[in-house]
Write a protein that holds these residues in place. Structure first.
Motif, mmCIF file in Angstrom:
data_model
loop_
_atom_site.group_PDB
_atom_site.id
_atom_site.type_symbol
_atom_site.label_atom_id
_atom_site.label_comp_id
_atom_site.label_asym_id
_atom_site.label_seq_id
_atom_site.Cartn_x
_atom_site.Cartn_y
_atom_site.Cartn_z
ATOM 1 N N HIS A 100 46.350 33.895 47.891
ATOM 2 C CA HIS A 100 47.262 32.867 47.387
ATOM 3 C C HIS A 100 48.409 32.659 48.377
ATOM 4 C CE1 HIS A 100 49.889 30.627 44.693
ATOM 5 N NE2 HIS A 100 48.859 30.496 43.873
ATOM 6 N N PRO A 101 48.676 31.397 48.796
ATOM 7 C CA PRO A 101 49.656 31.165 49.873
ATOM 8 C C PRO A 101 51.104 31.325 49.450
ATOM 9 C CG PRO A 101 48.857 29.081 49.020
ATOM 10 C CD PRO A 101 48.037 30.155 48.356
ATOM 11 N N LYS A 116 39.709 42.355 48.569
ATOM 12 C CA LYS A 116 39.442 41.673 49.839
ATOM 13 C C LYS A 116 39.188 40.186 49.678
ATOM 14 C CE LYS A 116 36.665 42.044 54.048
ATOM 15 N NZ LYS A 116 35.591 42.795 54.733
ATOM 16 N N ASP A 117 38.425 39.806 48.667
ATOM 17 C CA ASP A 117 38.060 38.398 48.493
ATOM 18 C C ASP A 117 38.816 37.730 47.356
ATOM 19 O OD1 ASP A 117 36.109 38.442 50.586
ATOM 20 O OD2 ASP A 117 34.751 39.507 49.238
ATOM 21 N N VAL A 118 39.912 38.334 46.923
ATOM 22 C CA VAL A 118 40.707 37.723 45.858
ATOM 23 C C VAL A 118 41.458 36.525 46.431
ATOM 24 C CG1 VAL A 118 42.649 38.054 44.279
ATOM 25 C CG2 VAL A 118 40.941 39.859 44.548
ATOM 26 N N ASN A 119 41.131 35.353 45.920
ATOM 27 C CA ASN A 119 41.762 34.112 46.378
ATOM 28 C C ASN A 119 42.009 33.241 45.153
ATOM 29 O OD1 ASN A 119 42.816 32.159 48.022
ATOM 30 N ND2 ASN A 119 40.858 31.448 48.818
ATOM 31 N N ASN A 120 42.822 33.754 44.259
ATOM 32 C CA ASN A 120 43.078 33.119 42.976
ATOM 33 C C ASN A 120 43.778 31.782 43.121
ATOM 34 O OD1 ASN A 120 44.908 35.363 43.850
ATOM 35 N ND2 ASN A 120 46.312 34.412 42.389
ATOM 36 N N PHE A 121 43.428 30.836 42.253
ATOM 37 C CA PHE A 121 44.077 29.520 42.261
ATOM 38 C C PHE A 121 45.495 29.610 41.707
ATOM 39 C CE2 PHE A 121 45.271 25.798 39.733
ATOM 40 C CZ PHE A 121 45.377 24.840 40.741
ATOM 41 N N SER A 122 45.643 30.239 40.541
ATOM 42 C CA SER A 122 46.944 30.351 39.896
ATOM 43 C C SER A 122 47.601 31.678 40.277
ATOM 44 C CB SER A 122 46.791 30.268 38.370
ATOM 45 O OG SER A 122 48.049 30.364 37.737
ATOM 46 N N SER A 123 48.870 31.611 40.587
ATOM 47 C CA SER A 123 49.594 32.794 41.068
ATOM 48 C C SER A 123 49.365 34.023 40.212
ATOM 49 C CB SER A 123 51.097 32.513 41.105
ATOM 50 O OG SER A 123 51.426 31.594 42.106
ATOM 51 N N PHE A 124 49.430 33.847 38.891
ATOM 52 C CA PHE A 124 49.463 34.990 37.981
ATOM 53 C C PHE A 124 48.319 34.963 36.977
ATOM 54 C CE2 PHE A 124 53.938 33.486 38.746
ATOM 55 C CZ PHE A 124 54.196 34.342 39.806
ATOM 56 N N ALA A 126 44.297 35.417 35.386
ATOM 57 C CA ALA A 126 43.481 36.597 35.085
ATOM 58 C C ALA A 126 42.756 37.116 36.311
ATOM 59 C CB ALA A 126 42.482 36.254 33.979
ATOM 60 N N ASP A 127 42.443 36.222 37.263
ATOM 61 C CA ASP A 127 41.724 36.624 38.471
ATOM 62 C C ASP A 127 42.663 36.926 39.634
ATOM 63 O OD1 ASP A 127 42.585 34.010 38.813
ATOM 64 O OD2 ASP A 127 40.739 33.324 39.788
ATOM 65 N N SER A 128 43.958 37.043 39.360
ATOM 66 C CA SER A 128 44.946 37.347 40.400
ATOM 67 C C SER A 128 44.990 38.845 40.671
ATOM 68 C CB SER A 128 46.331 36.880 39.952
ATOM 69 O OG SER A 128 46.808 37.698 38.881
ATOM 70 N N PRO A 129 45.655 39.275 41.738
ATOM 71 C CA PRO A 129 45.821 40.712 41.973
ATOM 72 C C PRO A 129 46.486 41.429 40.803
ATOM 73 C CG PRO A 129 46.359 39.498 43.957
ATOM 74 C CD PRO A 129 46.157 38.477 42.880
ATOM 75 N N LEU A 130 47.381 40.745 40.095
ATOM 76 C CA LEU A 130 48.021 41.362 38.930
ATOM 77 C C LEU A 130 47.006 41.575 37.813
ATOM 78 C CD1 LEU A 130 51.377 39.375 38.875
ATOM 79 C CD2 LEU A 130 50.978 41.680 39.749
ATOM 80 N N GLY A 131 46.099 40.611 37.645
ATOM 81 C CA GLY A 131 45.040 40.783 36.669
ATOM 82 C C GLY A 131 44.119 41.926 37.020
ATOM 83 N N LEU A 132 43.807 42.055 38.309
ATOM 84 C CA LEU A 132 42.937 43.144 38.762
ATOM 85 C C LEU A 132 43.640 44.491 38.612
ATOM 86 C CD1 LEU A 132 40.267 44.028 39.930
ATOM 87 C CD2 LEU A 132 41.092 43.397 42.220
ATOM 88 N N LEU A 133 44.929 44.535 38.920
ATOM 89 C CA LEU A 133 45.711 45.760 38.728
ATOM 90 C C LEU A 133 45.650 46.196 37.258
ATOM 91 C CD1 LEU A 133 47.939 47.758 40.002
ATOM 92 C CD2 LEU A 133 49.587 46.196 38.939
ATOM 93 N N HIS A 134 45.816 45.248 36.369
ATOM 94 C CA HIS A 134 45.754 45.536 34.937
ATOM 95 C C HIS A 134 44.367 46.056 34.559
ATOM 96 C CE1 HIS A 134 46.016 43.798 30.567
ATOM 97 N NE2 HIS A 134 46.235 45.093 30.589
ATOM 98 N N GLU A 135 43.336 45.389 35.031
ATOM 99 C CA GLU A 135 41.957 45.784 34.737
ATOM 100 C C GLU A 135 41.653 47.186 35.241
ATOM 101 O OE1 GLU A 135 37.681 44.474 36.570
ATOM 102 O OE2 GLU A 135 38.993 42.847 35.921
ATOM 103 N N MET A 136 42.229 47.548 36.375
ATOM 104 C CA MET A 136 41.974 48.849 36.983
ATOM 105 C C MET A 136 42.821 49.968 36.380
ATOM 106 S SD MET A 136 41.746 47.558 40.967
ATOM 107 C CE MET A 136 41.535 49.216 41.662
#
Length: 257
Positions: A100-101, A116-124, A126-136
């Motif tokens: 995300h830019p 590595k391939d996380v390129n979420n459209f919306s900053s925050f 479900a598929d953002s790094p924050l979502g992945l952090l939560h999932e993990m």
């Protein structure tokens, strides 16, 4: 920097953690200067790497808002505006940067390939790094910063709860990928309704987290000033507040109040 690594562990960091770090490192610099030791941002980065160990993973925000002003984003070279520690992390030889830019993160450690391939459209989203952090089942650490201006995870919770004081806004700009390919891309952000006088202020939420015993460690500038919270605990607690009481005067306030 094993001494610092021990301090981080006293605040709730454990070997094997997946840990997002928000930071102001001036206080740490000052503590060591009084002892006649001049630290670098790289020294502090190494101390966090040591604290989570070889099985751990670190995330750092490398946010840069220039894309919203028409400046091209280069995933390889666009600097972080989030402080010296985040720039040290961005320049680490093993760092992976998410796509995300505006709200990118760099990730170092055992689980970095998951980002590595996380390129979420919306900053925050479900598929953002924050979502992945939560999932993990990761953690969030804040070093010598108030709640307001540091706990970006609240924005992820707001988006997941679809709060009515924010809306999706799309930004279009030039994007340079890791191979140097330039193209025009769209990215979103869940932004506040400024015309309604919505102002972000999560300091009350932080106080509630302390009162519930969700934070481990120290408040800003007490001791080494690091506090740590489980992403799952933070999500469950804050999302429940939003759903049952609302976020007014807990995560946001109104202009003029």
């Amino acid at each position: 920097m094993e001494e610092l690594a021990l301090e981080w562990r006293k605040s709730g960091v454990k070997e094997g953690d997946t840990l997002l770090i928000h930071s102001s490192i001036k206080g740490v610099f000052k503590k060591y200067l009084k002892l006649g030791i001049r630290l670098s941002a790289e020294d502090i980065l190494d101390s966090f790497i040591s604290a989570v160990g070889e099985s751990g993973t670190l995330l750092f925000p490398t946010f840069n808002y220039d894309f919203t002003k028409g400046v091209a984003f280069d995933i390889n070279t666009t600097p972080s505006h989030m402080g010296a520690l985040t720039e040290a992390a961005r320049n680490h030889p093993n760092a992976i940067r998410t796509g995300h830019p505006i709200h990118s993160f760099v990730v170092i450690g055992a689980q970095s390939n998951k980002f590595k391939d996380v390129n979420n459209f919306s900053s925050f989203g479900a598929d953002s790094p924050l979502g992945l952090l939560h999932e993990m089942g990761g953690k969030i650490a804040v070093l010598n910063m108030p709640e307001k201006g540091s706990m970006t995870f609240y924005h992820y919770i707001e988006e997941m709860c679809e709060v009515d004081y924010r809306y999706h806004k799309v930004f279009t700009g030039s994007y340079i990928d890791s191979l140097g390919v330039i193209e025009l891309r769209d990215y979103g952000m869940y932004v506040r309704y400024l015309d309604r006088g919505i102002k972000h202020n999560s300091n009350p939420a932080g106080e509630l987290m302390w009162s519930e015993g969700l934070y481990y460690g120290s408040r800003p500038y007490e001791g080494f000033g690091l506090r740590v919270v489980s992403a799952t605990d933070a999500y469950d607690f804050i999302s429940n507040i939003i759903k049952t009481r609302g976020a007014h005067n807990i995560i946001y306030e109104l202009e003029g109040e």
